[in-house]
Enzyme design. Structure first.
Site, PDB file in Angstrom:
ATOM      1  N   PHE A 235       6.717 -29.000   0.722  1.00  0.00           N
ATOM      2  CA  PHE A 235       5.335 -29.434   0.520  1.00  0.00           C
ATOM      3  C   PHE A 235       4.421 -28.380   1.119  1.00  0.00           C
ATOM      4  CE2 PHE A 235       1.399 -30.743   2.372  1.00  0.00           C
ATOM      5  CZ  PHE A 235       0.787 -31.490   1.391  1.00  0.00           C
ATOM      6  N   GLU A 236       3.434 -27.966   0.373  1.00  0.00           N
ATOM      7  CA  GLU A 236       2.393 -27.102   0.927  1.00  0.00           C
ATOM      8  C   GLU A 236       1.144 -27.290   0.095  1.00  0.00           C
ATOM      9  OE1 GLU A 236       4.099 -23.152   0.268  1.00  0.00           O
ATOM     10  OE2 GLU A 236       4.473 -22.901   2.395  1.00  0.00           O
ATOM     11  N   ILE A 237      -0.002 -27.372   0.767  1.00  0.00           N
ATOM     12  CA  ILE A 237      -1.269 -27.136   0.080  1.00  0.00           C
ATOM     13  C   ILE A 237      -1.846 -25.946   0.825  1.00  0.00           C
ATOM     14  CG2 ILE A 237      -3.578 -27.999  -0.455  1.00  0.00           C
ATOM     15  CD1 ILE A 237      -2.438 -30.827  -0.476  1.00  0.00           C
TER      16      ILE A 237
ATOM     17  N   TYR B 187      -3.830 -23.428   5.328  1.00  0.00           N
ATOM     18  CA  TYR B 187      -2.429 -23.813   5.171  1.00  0.00           C
ATOM     19  C   TYR B 187      -2.263 -25.238   5.697  1.00  0.00           C
ATOM     20  CZ  TYR B 187       2.649 -23.332   5.036  1.00  0.00           C
ATOM     21  OH  TYR B 187       3.981 -23.496   4.737  1.00  0.00           O
TER      22      TYR B 187
ATOM     23  N   HIS C 169       6.693 -18.561   6.029  1.00  0.00           N
ATOM     24  CA  HIS C 169       5.305 -19.029   5.895  1.00  0.00           C
ATOM     25  C   HIS C 169       4.780 -19.538   7.240  1.00  0.00           C
ATOM     26  CE1 HIS C 169       5.446 -19.929   1.260  1.00  0.00           C
ATOM     27  NE2 HIS C 169       5.724 -18.685   1.553  1.00  0.00           N
TER      28      HIS C 169
END
Ligand SMILES: Nc1nc2c(ncn2[C@@H]2O[C@H](COP(=O)(O)OP(=O)(O)O)[C@@H](O)[C@H]2O)c(=O)[nH]1
Ligand SMILES: *[C@@H]1O[C@H](CO)[C@@H](O)[C@H](O)[C@H]1NC(C)=O
Ligand SMILES: *[C@@H]1O[C@H](CO)[C@@H](O)[C@H](O)[C@H]1NC(C)=O
Ligand SMILES: *[C@@H]1O[C@H](CO)[C@@H](O)[C@H](O)[C@H]1NC(C)=O
Ligand SMILES: [Mg+2]
Length: 403
Positions: free
Chosen positions: A290-292, A233, A327
């Site tokens: 934003f998330e990768i 994450y 999350h």
């Protein structure tokens, strides 16, 4: 007499010539003369074609000279691609704002990597949305409709109670407090997007929202970085959540950790979330627009058990739990702290916050166009310092000047 007549004839002749000349030069409809001999027999005299800017002689200087051309990265990165996709949840009405985001992501990153892009919607995407986004994305585009059961009230939710809460939140002027669709959106991003049939084909995702900006070149594969460094994450901005939207999220979380202690990992980031060893939540969260991240982690028993437990607690509808704190708490408790990554090099804007990397040399080397004065990282409302302290990371030189 004959002299004056000849003199007059000359004057009249000259006048006629002048009048004719005037008409020829002023009239735009007069065809231009095709002067013989203008087109040169010698092709090297012609205007250079774009394909041969250097002309015939290879040692001549090109017509333009790139700024340190040798240092420019190649247009397409070599090597294998990861099992990864961009993912965007959007409405048809978001088209022009998501178009802007796509163009940013393509210019700064994806034109070199050509990853796919999955678009999800609770409605059908229209032809214009598909046409424009397909033209902008350098990878494959896929369009999915969200099944109704993932975008509606579960049967265990008391609709009257939920409606009353929306009324109260509206009166308190809590942002999106009276919105049903925003709640479905938060629940969907918390528990379902990674299980959409189109997403099952992938292991990694990068979430992109409408109206975002990227400010620096990203010249390496961020998905490969995640895999090579065992990250699950990641984030670029972190901050305190609006307390009125999550009054019982931490209680629900504690209920979950009591019933599912096996899902809590030892070397976790609890310290990022709590200042009193887990008694209370300090409201720090990673900003999930934003998330990768790793989709297989979200699809794991640990994460699904957590989501189901929160879903049954009802806070997506009886409060207004956001997917960002959900999350973040999950990552903070169920991942090892070194499985979470801070992408300092992804300079990013989503209204109203900016992450602009600290350090001028970095910004120059990566062609950044953000104003360092707008960097949110070391602002008192940011949680980044906590993250650095928890992970014993040295803050970058010059951070004090940005506080
Ligand atoms: N399909 C669909 N997408 C939505 C809806 N509401 C929000 N979104 C998407 O969900 C994401 C978050 O919404 P946004 O309005 O940006 O919320 P904010 O960033 O919290 O202000 C964005 O990608 C939106 O395009 C909706 O009702 N339907
Ligand atoms: C090509 O460039 C070289 C080096 O400037 C020069 O010596 C040579 O005469 C040129 N040849 C032609 C055909 O212009
Ligand atoms: C990509 O990842 C998904 C989910 O882990 C997996 O099912 C699929 O087989 C993978 N595809 C490739 C080509 O490795
Ligand atoms: C936590 O569990 C207790 C006991 O079962 C219950 O009364 C309470 O409502 C739960 N809290 C939340 C937020 O779900
Ligand atoms: Mg947004």
């Amino acid at each position: 007499m004959a002299g004056t007549q000849r003199y007059l004839r000359y004057i009249i002749f000259a006048l006629i010539c002048l009048i004719l000349l005037f008409f020829i030069s002023s009239s735009s409809t007069v065809p231009t003369a095709n002067w013989p001999g203008y087109a040169s027999e010698n092709p090297t005299d012609a205007v250079p074609s774009p394909q041969s800017p250097a002309g015939q002689n290879g040692s001549e200087k090109p017509a333009t000279s790139p700024n340190g051309g040798a240092k420019l990265p190649p247009a397409t990165a070599s090597g294998d691609r990861m099992n990864a996709t961009f993912v965007t949840l959007a409405r048809n009405s978001d088209l022009w704002e998501i178009a802007k985001s796509i163009r940013n992501v393509e210019d700064r990153f994806n034109r070199k990597f050509n990853y796919d892009w999955v678009f999800l919607n609770d409605d059908d995407f229209n032809d214009e949305f598909k046409k424009v986004t397909t033209a902008l994305v350098s990878g494959k585009t896929k369009y999915g409709k969200i099944p109704t059961e993932h975008w509606s009230f579960p049967d265990f939710i008391d609709q009257d109670r939920a409606a009353k809460v929306r009324e109260e939140m509206k009166e308190k002027k809590i942002i999106y407090g009276d919105s049903i669709s925003y709640r479905h959106m938060c629940r969907y991003e918390s528990g379902f997007f990674f299980r959409h049939p189109l997403m099952l084909d992938y292991e990694w995702y990068w979430r992109v929202e409408p109206s975002i900006e990227l400010y620096c070149d990203i010249n390496y594969d961020t998905f490969k970085f995640m895999a090579d460094n065992k990250k699950k994450y990641s984030f670029v901005l972190s901050l305190y959540e609006y307390v009125d939207t999550i009054p019982t999220l931490w209680d629900a979380t504690k209920n979950f950790t009591k019933t599912h202690p096996q899902h809590i990992v030892k070397d976790n980031s609890l310290k990022f979330l709590s200042d009193d060893d887990g008694e209370n939540y300090n409201h720090c969260h990673f900003w999930s627009n934003f998330e990768i991240g790793n989709l297989d982690w979200l699809r794991s028993d640990a994460y699904i058990d957590y989501f189901n437990s929160l879903d049954h607690a009802g806070g997506f509808f009886y409060e207004r739990w956001g997917d960002a704190p959900v999350h973040s708490v999950a990552a903070g408790l169920m991942l090892k702290k070194d499985e979470i990554h801070f992408f300092n090099d992804i300079a990013y804007y989503h209204v109203p916050f900016t992450h602009c990397p600290t350090g001028e040399q970095y910004r120059l080397d990566h062609k950044c166009h953000c104003n360092p004065k707008e960097n949110f990282d070391w602002n008192g409302y940011s949680c980044l310092s906590r993250y650095f302290e928890l992970n014993n990371m040295a803050k970058p030189e010059g951070y004090e000047k940005e506080q």
